[in-house]
Design a protein around this motif. Structure first.
Motif, PDB file in Angstrom:
ATOM      1  N   LEU A   1       0.820  -1.213   0.000  1.00  0.00           N
ATOM      2  CA  LEU A   1       0.000   0.000   0.000  1.00  0.00           C
ATOM      3  C   LEU A   1       0.855   1.266   0.000  1.00  0.00           C
ATOM      4  CD1 LEU A   1      -2.932  -1.086   2.323  1.00  0.00           C
ATOM      5  CD2 LEU A   1      -3.185  -0.110   0.028  1.00  0.00           C
ATOM      6  N   SER A   2       2.126   1.156   0.387  1.00  0.00           N
ATOM      7  CA  SER A   2       2.955   2.360   0.423  1.00  0.00           C
ATOM      8  C   SER A   2       3.509   2.708  -0.945  1.00  0.00           C
ATOM      9  CB  SER A   2       4.079   2.217   1.458  1.00  0.00           C
ATOM     10  OG  SER A   2       4.902   1.119   1.128  1.00  0.00           O
TER      11      SER A   2
ATOM     12  N   GLU B   1      -7.424   3.766   0.312  1.00  0.00           N
ATOM     13  CA  GLU B   1      -7.006   4.985   0.989  1.00  0.00           C
ATOM     14  C   GLU B   1      -7.160   4.859   2.506  1.00  0.00           C
ATOM     15  OE1 GLU B   1      -5.246   7.363  -0.113  1.00  0.00           O
ATOM     16  OE2 GLU B   1      -5.303   8.075   1.973  1.00  0.00           O
TER      17      GLU B   1
ATOM     18  N   ARG C   1      -4.602   2.427   3.889  1.00  0.00           N
ATOM     19  CA  ARG C   1      -3.289   3.056   3.937  1.00  0.00           C
ATOM     20  C   ARG C   1      -3.192   3.945   5.175  1.00  0.00           C
ATOM     21  NH1 ARG C   1      -3.485   5.218  -0.999  1.00  0.00           N
ATOM     22  NH2 ARG C   1      -2.703   3.382  -2.089  1.00  0.00           N
TER      23      ARG C   1
END
Ligand code: C2E
Ligand code: CA
Ligand code: CA
Length: 285
Positions: free
Chosen positions: A49-50, A251, A254
């Motif tokens: 996710l990064s 989103e 994250r």
């Protein structure tokens, strides 16, 4: 059944009976289907996710049935578990996935690890450890490029065998993930002592992340996810969220600090060649 009146219970329910015949036919056909190469694996990306890199791929089995077409695992995995054939089918999937992962590694030193589902029976099979180690030996796949996905139910048994087997594999450097975390009987104290690298959080939790105005239930789901992620990190485990379908969900995940995502948003399960084509490139390019 012919004379059974409306609403009256009937011993020979034709619908149930047909289901039984189908189930029987499928399980009877399975051994030959393995021999004739009717099973194959699709692969689905596990995405960071990064930075949106593909860290791993999950191998998902399908049956190319000559009469009914392609069957999803929910049609036959349960049957294979009942008959015990899952040990053979699962063994085939494990070997096939390792061979594929080895090919990716030959093409790209940064290729993803492969993640393979293990059925309860396989985890209890005393031959599992030797089978996995021999496979890595034959394919030359480094142990860190293989992840095994195990459900909580496979570990909640009175026998010490499964945990001992996982410990051996873990000590050899094979990645261990708990699949569908949160749907079964999650014993948190137990988790602390288990040889595990990763928790895969079931898609049902991710489903609760909805836009635009979180209602009370949605807010609760987000809090549960936040708690699960922080618990996992406290235990030194990474977290993958399953069933990620929308940019909003990605989103929020994250923001919560979830490490990895799997779902239609980042890629549907597909043939090995799709993964090959994406090697060395970030998602979406
Ligand atoms: P699973 O391990 O939880 O695998 C993830 C399932 O979610 C897959 O279903 C995948 O296609 C689906 N999925 C992925 N992304 C999304 C999404 O964004 N939304 C939704 N709604 N679904 C998504 P699939 O391929 O039908 O597999 C079903 C189950 O069959 C798997 O669930 C796993 O428990 C089992 N299975 C698959 N392959 C094997 C295998 O080789 N051995 C064993 N023992 N079980 C397997
Ligand atoms: Ca899985
Ligand atoms: Ca899962």
């Amino acid at each position: 059944a012919k004379d059974a009146g409306k609403g009256r219970w009937s011993l020979f329910d034709p619908v149930r009976n047909e289901e039984e015949i189908t189930r029987y036919a499928l399980s009877a056909a399975m051994p030959a289907a393995i021999d004739h190469g009717q099973f194959y694996l699709d692969y689905q990306p596990l995405v960071s996710l990064s930075d949106e890199r593909i860290l791993g791929v999950e191998a998902l089995v399908r049956w190319r049935h000559p009469e009914t077409g392609i069957l999803r695992p929910d049609k036959f995995i349960g049957l294979a578990e009942e008959t015990g054939l899952i040990v053979r089918l699962g063994g085939w999937a494990l070997a096939e996935a390792c061979r594929e992962a080895r090919r990716w590694l030959d093409l790209d030193p940064g290729a993803p690890f492969v993640s393979v589902n293990l059925a309860v029976r396989q985890v209890h099979d005393p031959g599992l450890v030797d089978e996995v180690l021999a496979l890595l030996d034959h394919t030359g796949l480094p142990p860190g490029r293989l992840q095994l996905e195990i459900t909580e139910s496979a570990l909640m048994s009175n026998s010490a065998g499964p945990v001992r087997a996982l410990r051996t594999l873990y000590d050899r450097g094979i990645r261990i993930a708990i699949d569908d975390f949160g749907t079964g009987y999650s014993n948190l104290a137990y988790l602390r002592t288990l040889p595990v690298h990763e928790l895969k959080i079931a898609g049902s939790f991710v489903e609760g992340l909805r836009r635009p105005y979180p209602d009370l239930a949605t807010a609760t789901d987000e809090r549960i996810l936040t708690t699960l992620v922080s618990l996992a990190h406290t235990l030194g485990l990474t977290v993958t969220a399953e069933g990620v379908e929308t940019a909003w969900q990605a989103e929020r995940l994250r923001a919560i600090g979830c490490d990895t995502a799997q779902g239609y948003l980042f890629g549907r399960p597909g043939p090995a060649d799709d993964i090959t084509a994406r090697l060395g490139r970030p998602v979406g390019t």
